[in-house]
Design a protein around this motif. Structure first.
Motif, PDB file in Angstrom:
ATOM      1  N   UNK A   1       1.989  -2.952 -10.787  1.00  0.00           N
ATOM      2  CA  UNK A   1       1.872  -1.792  -9.911  1.00  0.00           C
ATOM      3  C   UNK A   1       3.227  -1.146  -9.640  1.00  0.00           C
ATOM      4  N   UNK A   2       3.243   0.190  -9.657  1.00  0.00           N
ATOM      5  CA  UNK A   2       4.446   0.968  -9.348  1.00  0.00           C
ATOM      6  C   UNK A   2       4.155   1.825  -8.117  1.00  0.00           C
ATOM      7  N   UNK A   3       5.113   1.901  -7.211  1.00  0.00           N
ATOM      8  CA  UNK A   3       4.932   2.692  -5.994  1.00  0.00           C
ATOM      9  C   UNK A   3       4.653   4.159  -6.345  1.00  0.00           C
TER      10      UNK A   3
ATOM     11  N   UNK B   1      -4.292  -7.096  -5.699  1.00  0.00           N
ATOM     12  CA  UNK B   1      -4.559  -7.868  -6.914  1.00  0.00           C
ATOM     13  C   UNK B   1      -4.954  -9.295  -6.570  1.00  0.00           C
ATOM     14  N   UNK B   2      -4.274  -9.883  -5.595  1.00  0.00           N
ATOM     15  CA  UNK B   2      -4.592 -11.254  -5.181  1.00  0.00           C
ATOM     16  C   UNK B   2      -5.985 -11.307  -4.560  1.00  0.00           C
TER      17      UNK B   2
ATOM     18  N   UNK C   1      -2.977  -3.169  -9.840  1.00  0.00           N
ATOM     19  CA  UNK C   1      -3.029  -2.998  -8.385  1.00  0.00           C
ATOM     20  C   UNK C   1      -1.737  -3.537  -7.764  1.00  0.00           C
ATOM     21  N   UNK C   2      -1.500  -3.187  -6.496  1.00  0.00           N
ATOM     22  CA  UNK C   2      -0.373  -3.802  -5.801  1.00  0.00           C
ATOM     23  C   UNK C   2      -0.675  -5.284  -5.610  1.00  0.00           C
TER      24      UNK C   2
ATOM     25  N   UNK D   1       4.881  -0.952 -20.456  1.00  0.00           N
ATOM     26  CA  UNK D   1       5.124  -1.946 -19.403  1.00  0.00           C
ATOM     27  C   UNK D   1       3.972  -2.945 -19.325  1.00  0.00           C
ATOM     28  N   UNK D   2       2.743  -2.440 -19.406  1.00  0.00           N
ATOM     29  CA  UNK D   2       1.575  -3.323 -19.356  1.00  0.00           C
ATOM     30  C   UNK D   2       1.533  -4.243 -20.578  1.00  0.00           C
TER      31      UNK D   2
END
Length: 276
Positions: free
Chosen positions: A40-42, A95-96, A90-91, A57-58
């Protein structure tokens, strides 16, 4: 019954150290370990990235996850263990949460940075965010560079103001049962005597822990809660600190103490946080 353990990773040495601790802690237990990475990127920086770069990146993150899985399989040749990978855009917090629901996770284990043996108590902003938001399963925090030690002594701080049912106490009992550990119930003595509610809660706590070795300890009321707990950890050679996360308890007081916001502070032993 196979345990399902989620290990968030940023591919750092700190994250790998937490994973190694998990492998050793559950060396004799059947487990599936899920490595989770968030790409995740802001939002504020998202516009600066092209879709092509994000895809790269992924892809890089997936390669890292596959390499991590291979490393875990080769360095931890344990027939009881298997490894899975999860890549999320996701952030970290979201994600968790999603991984816990989707994969029926029993425990989250994550590392945190900090100077070994430091006198302060801190968990890091990411980890604090996870602890405060994750209500579906316990979170075990591993200090940076902490080497696995059989957790023969477990500290459980409580002020006896809250009733603990079997739901909250099961993770504590399961941890104690792994290595027949002794549970040291720590009460910070804010009043000279317990009131009727505290006496009742203490009695019920003892009833739930009657099959485990445990002992009761009273501490004087210091100005700083984290100092009290760290002193107790050092004095009795505690290997894991266990606390229940609910409003107006010792954990909340620790997280709100001014020193937490002012300086970096670091757990000196693994720290298990149980959601209410």
């Amino acid at each position: 019954m196979k345990r399902k353990i989620l290990i968030p990773t940023d591919f750092s040495d700190n994250a790998w150290n937490a994973a190694v601790y998990a492998f050793k802690l559950y060396a004799n237990e059947e487990c599936s370990f899920y490595f989770l990475n968030s790409t995740n990127i802001k939002v504020s920086t998202f516009s600066n990235f092209s879709n092509k770069l994000l895809k790269i990146m992924e892809e890089d993150a997936m390669k890292e996850l596959l390499s991590l899985k291979e490393l875990a399989e080769t360095s931890n040749a344990n027939a009881y263990h298997d490894f899975q990978i999860i890549l999320s855009s996701e952030n970290l917090k979201t994600a968790i949460k999603k991984a816990i629901k989707e994969w029926d996770i029993d425990l989250v284990i994550m590392g945190t940075k900090g100077a070994t043996g430091a006198k302060e108590f801190f968990i890091g902003s990411n980890t604090i965010c996870v602890i405060k938001s994750i209500k579906l399963c316990p979170v075990l925090v591993i200090p940076e560079e902490y080497d696995f030690i059989i957790p023969s002594q477990i500290a459980f701080p409580t002020d006896y103001n809250r009733f603990y049912g079997l739901k909250e106490l099961t993770p504590l009992i399961e941890f104690a049962n792994l290595y027949d550990s002794k549970i040291r119930i720590v009460h910070i003595n804010e009043d000279e005597e317990l009131n009727d509610i505290q006496h009742y809660n203490l009695k019920m706590l003892q009833n739930y822990l009657n099959k485990n070795a445990y002992s009761l300890h009273w501490l004087p009321n210091y100005a700083k809660k984290f100092i009290e707990i760290n002193d107790f950890i050092e004095e009795l050679d505690i290997n894991i600190l266990v606390m229940v996360n609910y409003k107006h308890n010792v954990l909340e007081k620790i997280l709100k103490e001014p020193i937490i916001k002012r300086i970096g502070n670091h757990p000196i032993v693994p720290f298990l946080v149980i959601p209410e």
